[in-house]
Design an enzyme around this catalytic site. Structure first.
Site, mmCIF file in Angstrom:
data_model
loop_
_atom_site.group_PDB
_atom_site.id
_atom_site.type_symbol
_atom_site.label_atom_id
_atom_site.label_comp_id
_atom_site.label_asym_id
_atom_site.label_seq_id
_atom_site.Cartn_x
_atom_site.Cartn_y
_atom_site.Cartn_z
ATOM 1 N N GLY A 152 -11.342 -2.570 21.914
ATOM 2 C CA GLY A 152 -12.167 -2.311 20.744
ATOM 3 C C GLY A 152 -13.493 -1.688 21.129
ATOM 4 O O GLY A 152 -13.882 -1.659 22.292
ATOM 5 N N HIS A 165 -9.636 1.258 30.918
ATOM 6 C CA HIS A 165 -9.806 2.381 29.995
ATOM 7 C C HIS A 165 -11.283 2.680 29.771
ATOM 8 O O HIS A 165 -11.704 3.838 29.787
ATOM 9 C CB HIS A 165 -9.101 2.046 28.674
ATOM 10 N N ASP A 196 -6.534 8.027 27.773
ATOM 11 C CA ASP A 196 -5.860 7.396 26.639
ATOM 12 C C ASP A 196 -4.379 7.171 26.927
ATOM 13 O O ASP A 196 -3.816 6.129 26.582
ATOM 14 C CB ASP A 196 -6.041 8.241 25.377
#
Length: 121
Positions: free
Chosen positions: A29, A47, A89
């Site tokens: 998030g 990430h 991603d």
């Protein structure tokens, strides 16, 4: 952008990205940061570290192109930063799929103030 990221996560995991990962653990998030709670949360930590290495594009806003061929994500960009963004991603989407077995619903809406400081990238 967040649009492509969400699409990749859905394609790789079959899960609704916002509901399943939008506030998962300490690192998934927008506001995520902290010591990962499990392997799924570690995917999001890695990430975020990948995003920190990008220069010249905005991971949350900049759009890029990719294709989904034979259940494989193929990044297709001429711009080096957008290509790297796509690869970041792609890596998290694959990582989340590979760690579906560690997904724990108790971390789905984990309160970030309870997260311990993480090691730097």
């Amino acid at each position: 952008s967040l649009f492509e990221l969400g699409k990749m996560i859905l394609q790789e995991t079959g899960k609704n990205p916002a509901k399943s990962y939008g506030a998962y653990g300490c690192n998934c998030g927008v506001l995520g940061r902290g010591q990962p709670k499990d392997a799924t949360d570690r995917c999001c930590y890695v990430h975020k570290c990948c995003y920190k290495k990008l220069t010249g594009c905005d991971p949350k806003k900049d759009r890029y192109s990719y294709s989904w061929k034979d259940k494989t994500i193929v990044c297709g960009e001429n711009n080096p930063c957008l290509k790297e963004l796509c690869e970041c991603d792609k890596a998290v989407a694959i990582c989340l799929r590979e760690n579906l077995g560690t997904y724990n619903k108790k971390y789905r809406y984990h309160l970030k103030p309870f997260c311990k400081k993480a090691d730097p990238c």
